[in-house]
Every structure is written in C-alpha cells, then in structure tokens.
Scaffold this motif. Structure first.
Motif, PDB file in Angstrom:
ATOM      1  N   PHE A  63       0.838  -1.208   0.000  1.00 13.03           N
ATOM      2  CA  PHE A  63       0.000   0.000   0.000  1.00 13.03           C
ATOM      3  C   PHE A  63       0.867   1.250   0.000  1.00 13.03           C
ATOM      4  O   PHE A  63       0.612   2.199  -0.764  1.00 13.03           O
ATOM      5  CB  PHE A  63      -0.914   0.002   1.229  1.00 13.03           C
ATOM      6  CG  PHE A  63      -2.292  -0.530   0.966  1.00 13.03           C
ATOM      7  CD1 PHE A  63      -3.394   0.324   0.944  1.00 13.03           C
ATOM      8  CD2 PHE A  63      -2.502  -1.875   0.747  1.00 13.03           C
ATOM      9  CE1 PHE A  63      -4.664  -0.161   0.707  1.00 13.03           C
ATOM     10  CE2 PHE A  63      -3.772  -2.383   0.514  1.00 13.03           C
ATOM     11  CZ  PHE A  63      -4.856  -1.519   0.487  1.00 13.03           C
ATOM     12  N   LEU A  64       1.879   1.276   0.840  1.00 13.53           N
ATOM     13  CA  LEU A  64       2.734   2.464   0.927  1.00 13.53           C
ATOM     14  C   LEU A  64       3.511   2.687  -0.366  1.00 13.53           C
ATOM     15  O   LEU A  64       3.716   3.832  -0.783  1.00 13.53           O
ATOM     16  CB  LEU A  64       3.690   2.322   2.100  1.00 13.53           C
ATOM     17  CG  LEU A  64       3.046   2.318   3.492  1.00 13.53           C
ATOM     18  CD1 LEU A  64       4.088   2.062   4.566  1.00 13.53           C
ATOM     19  CD2 LEU A  64       2.314   3.628   3.765  1.00 13.53           C
ATOM     20  N   ASP A  65       3.929   1.592  -1.010  1.00 16.69           N
ATOM     21  CA  ASP A  65       4.653   1.720  -2.275  1.00 16.69           C
ATOM     22  C   ASP A  65       3.732   2.125  -3.420  1.00 16.69           C
ATOM     23  O   ASP A  65       4.126   2.884  -4.316  1.00 16.69           O
ATOM     24  CB  ASP A  65       5.333   0.385  -2.623  1.00 16.69           C
ATOM     25  CG  ASP A  65       6.444   0.017  -1.654  1.00 16.69           C
ATOM     26  OD1 ASP A  65       6.943   0.916  -0.944  1.00 16.69           O
ATOM     27  OD2 ASP A  65       6.803  -1.178  -1.593  1.00 16.69           O
ATOM     28  N   THR A  66       2.500   1.600  -3.405  1.00 19.18           N
ATOM     29  CA  THR A  66       1.545   1.871  -4.483  1.00 19.18           C
ATOM     30  C   THR A  66       0.953   3.271  -4.373  1.00 19.18           C
ATOM     31  O   THR A  66       0.659   3.917  -5.388  1.00 19.18           O
ATOM     32  CB  THR A  66       0.419   0.818  -4.458  1.00 19.18           C
ATOM     33  OG1 THR A  66       0.989  -0.488  -4.555  1.00 19.18           O
ATOM     34  CG2 THR A  66      -0.554   1.026  -5.609  1.00 19.18           C
ATOM     35  N   PHE A  67       0.786   3.722  -3.135  1.00 21.48           N
ATOM     36  CA  PHE A  67       0.191   5.037  -2.895  1.00 21.48           C
ATOM     37  C   PHE A  67       1.174   5.903  -2.109  1.00 21.48           C
ATOM     38  O   PHE A  67       1.056   6.067  -0.887  1.00 21.48           O
ATOM     39  CB  PHE A  67      -1.127   4.885  -2.124  1.00 21.48           C
ATOM     40  CG  PHE A  67      -2.111   3.932  -2.760  1.00 21.48           C
ATOM     41  CD1 PHE A  67      -2.744   4.253  -3.959  1.00 21.48           C
ATOM     42  CD2 PHE A  67      -2.395   2.709  -2.178  1.00 21.48           C
ATOM     43  CE1 PHE A  67      -3.641   3.388  -4.550  1.00 21.48           C
ATOM     44  CE2 PHE A  67      -3.297   1.826  -2.758  1.00 21.48           C
ATOM     45  CZ  PHE A  67      -3.912   2.168  -3.954  1.00 21.48           C
ATOM     46  N   PRO A  68       2.176   6.458  -2.796  1.00 22.54           N
ATOM     47  CA  PRO A  68       3.232   7.220  -2.106  1.00 22.54           C
ATOM     48  C   PRO A  68       2.727   8.452  -1.365  1.00 22.54           C
ATOM     49  O   PRO A  68       3.431   8.971  -0.479  1.00 22.54           O
ATOM     50  CB  PRO A  68       4.192   7.602  -3.246  1.00 22.54           C
ATOM     51  CG  PRO A  68       3.393   7.465  -4.497  1.00 22.54           C
ATOM     52  CD  PRO A  68       2.407   6.389  -4.250  1.00 22.54           C
ATOM     53  N   ASP A  69       1.528   8.930  -1.704  1.00 23.15           N
ATOM     54  CA  ASP A  69       0.985  10.097  -0.993  1.00 23.15           C
ATOM     55  C   ASP A  69       0.340   9.719   0.337  1.00 23.15           C
ATOM     56  O   ASP A  69      -0.118  10.597   1.076  1.00 23.15           O
ATOM     57  CB  ASP A  69      -0.059  10.808  -1.869  1.00 23.15           C
ATOM     58  CG  ASP A  69       0.567  11.443  -3.109  1.00 23.15           C
ATOM     59  OD1 ASP A  69       1.771  11.764  -3.049  1.00 23.15           O
ATOM     60  OD2 ASP A  69      -0.144  11.596  -4.119  1.00 23.15           O
ATOM     61  N   LEU A  70       0.287   8.431   0.637  1.00 25.26           N
ATOM     62  CA  LEU A  70      -0.283   7.965   1.892  1.00 25.26           C
ATOM     63  C   LEU A  70       0.730   8.229   3.007  1.00 25.26           C
ATOM     64  O   LEU A  70       1.693   7.501   3.194  1.00 25.26           O
ATOM     65  CB  LEU A  70      -0.594   6.474   1.795  1.00 25.26           C
ATOM     66  CG  LEU A  70      -1.469   5.846   2.878  1.00 25.26           C
ATOM     67  CD1 LEU A  70      -2.843   6.505   2.928  1.00 25.26           C
ATOM     68  CD2 LEU A  70      -1.629   4.341   2.618  1.00 25.26           C
ATOM     69  N   ASP A  71       0.511   9.290   3.732  1.00 22.18           N
ATOM     70  CA  ASP A  71       1.482   9.770   4.722  1.00 22.18           C
ATOM     71  C   ASP A  71       1.297   9.055   6.059  1.00 22.18           C
ATOM     72  O   ASP A  71       0.891   9.662   7.066  1.00 22.18           O
ATOM     73  CB  ASP A  71       1.334  11.284   4.885  1.00 22.18           C
ATOM     74  CG  ASP A  71       2.449  11.877   5.733  1.00 22.18           C
ATOM     75  OD1 ASP A  71       3.516  11.238   5.835  1.00 22.18           O
ATOM     76  OD2 ASP A  71       2.244  12.964   6.308  1.00 22.18           O
ATOM     77  N   LEU A  72       1.592   7.758   6.055  1.00 19.98           N
ATOM     78  CA  LEU A  72       1.444   6.938   7.253  1.00 19.98           C
ATOM     79  C   LEU A  72       2.640   6.003   7.383  1.00 19.98           C
ATOM     80  O   LEU A  72       3.317   5.709   6.400  1.00 19.98           O
ATOM     81  CB  LEU A  72       0.161   6.088   7.170  1.00 19.98           C
ATOM     82  CG  LEU A  72      -1.178   6.826   7.105  1.00 19.98           C
ATOM     83  CD1 LEU A  72      -2.294   5.845   6.752  1.00 19.98           C
ATOM     84  CD2 LEU A  72      -1.485   7.517   8.433  1.00 19.98           C
ATOM     85  N   THR A  73       2.896   5.549   8.587  1.00 20.87           N
ATOM     86  CA  THR A  73       3.945   4.550   8.787  1.00 20.87           C
ATOM     87  C   THR A  73       3.381   3.155   8.537  1.00 20.87           C
ATOM     88  O   THR A  73       2.159   2.959   8.506  1.00 20.87           O
ATOM     89  CB  THR A  73       4.502   4.597  10.214  1.00 20.87           C
ATOM     90  OG1 THR A  73       3.483   4.174  11.129  1.00 20.87           O
ATOM     91  CG2 THR A  73       4.974   6.001  10.570  1.00 20.87           C
ATOM     92  N   LEU A  74       4.275   2.190   8.378  1.00 23.52           N
ATOM     93  CA  LEU A  74       3.859   0.802   8.190  1.00 23.52           C
ATOM     94  C   LEU A  74       2.998   0.343   9.367  1.00 23.52           C
ATOM     95  O   LEU A  74       1.950  -0.297   9.178  1.00 23.52           O
ATOM     96  CB  LEU A  74       5.101  -0.087   8.071  1.00 23.52           C
ATOM     97  CG  LEU A  74       4.890  -1.545   7.681  1.00 23.52           C
ATOM     98  CD1 LEU A  74       4.446  -1.647   6.228  1.00 23.52           C
ATOM     99  CD2 LEU A  74       6.183  -2.341   7.896  1.00 23.52           C
ATOM    100  N   GLU A  75       3.398   0.678  10.569  1.00 25.15           N
ATOM    101  CA  GLU A  75       2.663   0.265  11.766  1.00 25.15           C
ATOM    102  C   GLU A  75       1.283   0.907  11.820  1.00 25.15           C
ATOM    103  O   GLU A  75       0.307   0.272  12.235  1.00 25.15           O
ATOM    104  CB  GLU A  75       3.457   0.613  13.023  1.00 25.15           C
ATOM    105  CG  GLU A  75       4.703  -0.225  13.248  1.00 25.15           C
ATOM    106  CD  GLU A  75       5.825   0.097  12.269  1.00 25.15           C
ATOM    107  OE1 GLU A  75       5.839   1.229  11.705  1.00 25.15           O
ATOM    108  OE2 GLU A  75       6.673  -0.784  12.042  1.00 25.15           O
ATOM    109  N   GLU A  76       1.180   2.156  11.399  1.00 21.86           N
ATOM    110  CA  GLU A  76      -0.118   2.841  11.417  1.00 21.86           C
ATOM    111  C   GLU A  76      -1.092   2.192  10.444  1.00 21.86           C
ATOM    112  O   GLU A  76      -2.278   2.036  10.754  1.00 21.86           O
ATOM    113  CB  GLU A  76       0.073   4.326  11.075  1.00 21.86           C
ATOM    114  CG  GLU A  76       0.681   5.129  12.203  1.00 21.86           C
ATOM    115  CD  GLU A  76       1.042   6.543  11.788  1.00 21.86           C
ATOM    116  OE1 GLU A  76       1.109   7.417  12.671  1.00 21.86           O
ATOM    117  OE2 GLU A  76       1.286   6.774  10.578  1.00 21.86           O
ATOM    118  N   VAL A  77      -0.604   1.796   9.269  1.00 24.49           N
ATOM    119  CA  VAL A  77      -1.461   1.117   8.300  1.00 24.49           C
ATOM    120  C   VAL A  77      -1.963  -0.206   8.868  1.00 24.49           C
ATOM    121  O   VAL A  77      -3.162  -0.512   8.839  1.00 24.49           O
ATOM    122  CB  VAL A  77      -0.708   0.875   6.973  1.00 24.49           C
ATOM    123  CG1 VAL A  77      -1.552   0.019   6.029  1.00 24.49           C
ATOM    124  CG2 VAL A  77      -0.349   2.202   6.306  1.00 24.49           C
TER     125      VAL A  77
END
Length: 227
Positions: A63-77
């Motif tokens: 998710f973080l790689d696909t949506f770089p504008d997602l301003d969250l940490t791995l743990e938050e996701v």
C-alpha cells in the motif's frame, strides 16, 4: 478410520487460514474499499491479484509503495486495518464446512496439525481462541515471521520443521494460487479448497494443486478431485 489416497504417507496437515480453515475472505474487500475511500485512493484493476499471498506486513508495505501520498507509517497502516477487521473476526467468522471434524479425525490418527497463514499473528491467535480451536494445532505461524510471504515456501517449511515432519510427508490445504504455489515450492502435496473469493480462479487453482475439494466432507466421501 478415514483412509483415502489423498492421505497416503501423510504425517502432517498444514492449513492456510483465511478462505481455507475459516470463512473470512469476504471481510477484506470491504475493508480495502473503505480504507481506499477514506484516503481518496484509487485501486488498479489487478489490485487484489497483485497482493495475493503476501504477508500482512508485505501488504501494508505494498500500500505504501503503491500510494506514495499515503502519509502513514507501516505500523499505522497495519494497526488501522486491525481495528477495522478485529470485531468481524471475533464475532462473524466461522470454520469452513467439515474442517473441525476432519481435524479431529486427523488428530485421532496421530497426524500433526499446523497453520501457515499470511495474516497478522495477533488476529490469528485471537480468532482461534474465539472459535475455541486453538488447542488443536501443533504449530501456528504467520508469514510475517519469515523472510518472505507466499509463494515463497518459508512459512510452510517453518511449520513443518516445528512439527518435526519432512515436507514430502505434509499435506497442505490452500484457497488461492499463490498459496498453492507456496506449498508446492515447499515440496508438499497441496489440496485446493473452494471459496467464494477465489472461485473466479478455480481453473488456475486446479492446474497448480494435486487435489480439489468443495468442502472437507469431500475427503471422507472420496468425492474430491485428483488433478
């Protein structure tokens, strides 16, 4: 005593969890849609297929790689997904038809029983407790605990090692192609399990697996497909 060709020389049974041991795959598309809508994200046509087999941690990184504008940490996701899924797992998920009786019969025959799942370990452990089946398994491992998720064989090999059984004497139950490949890559026989979520991939599942069942009663009735 249940004796079928599928079970010849089998010393251990290893289950994937979601869509295989429990009826839970229906939960995730709605969570994905709600999550994407919340952050105004648009999924690609191959979105679910691209994630297939990945561990819970790997999916969050995807998710973080696909949506770089997602301003969250791995743990938050991962924590947010856990919050969205947890109550459904605790109150609405059920075992797949016939699997409880099948496990009890396999244990009576002295076979080891394990779980090799892509899901988060906390969700796995709490779900097994909620279903009151946690004591039926000799090894439970998440792909988050090994180097790579499915189709890598890592999690299946770890479970087999913990149970003290050679891979060639393990029978895997899986519901999606990447999971089936993980079992085959581990040198194990694999039985594909019908599930609503993966039914569009039925032909692919049958090409990869050694056996195919509609439910676990097929094993006792010997109405499973040998592929």
């Amino acid at each position: 005593m249940l004796q079928t060709k599928m079970l010849e020389d089998v010393e251990a049974i290893i289950f994937d969890m979601d869509g295989t041991l429990i009826d839970s795959m229906w939960i995730w598309p709605s969570i994905d849609d709600d999550y994407l809508a919340k952050y105004h994200l648009t999924k690609t046509d191959s979105f679910h297929e691209d994630m297939e087999g990945m561990s819970y941690t790997e999916v969050a990184q995807f998710f973080l790689d696909t949506f770089p504008d997602l301003d969250l940490t791995l743990e938050e996701v991962m924590d947010e997904w856990m919050d969205m899924a947890y109550d459904k797992y605790m109150t609405q998920v059920e075992l797949k038809e016939g699997v409880h009786d099948f496990i009890l019969e396999m244990r009576r025959q002295g076979k080891k029983i394990g779980i090799a799942t892509s899901n988060a370990r906390k969700l796995v452990d709490d779900t097994l407790r909620a279903l009151e089946v946690e004591g039926l398994f000799d090894s439970v491992r998440s792909a988050c605990e090994v180097a790579a998720g499915k189709p890598s064989p890592d999690v299946y090999l770890l479970v087999a090692k913990e149970m003290g059984v050679h891979p060639e004497n393990c029978l895997v139950f899986e519901d999606v192609p990447m999971g089936i490949l993980a079992g085959k890559n581990a040198g194990m026989r694999v039985c594909a399990v019908d599930d609503d979520f993966s039914r569009p991939q039925e032909d692919k599942k049958k090409k990869l697996a050694d056996y195919y069942i509609q439910d676990y009663y097929d094993i006792k009735k010997e109405t499973y497909e040998v592929l």
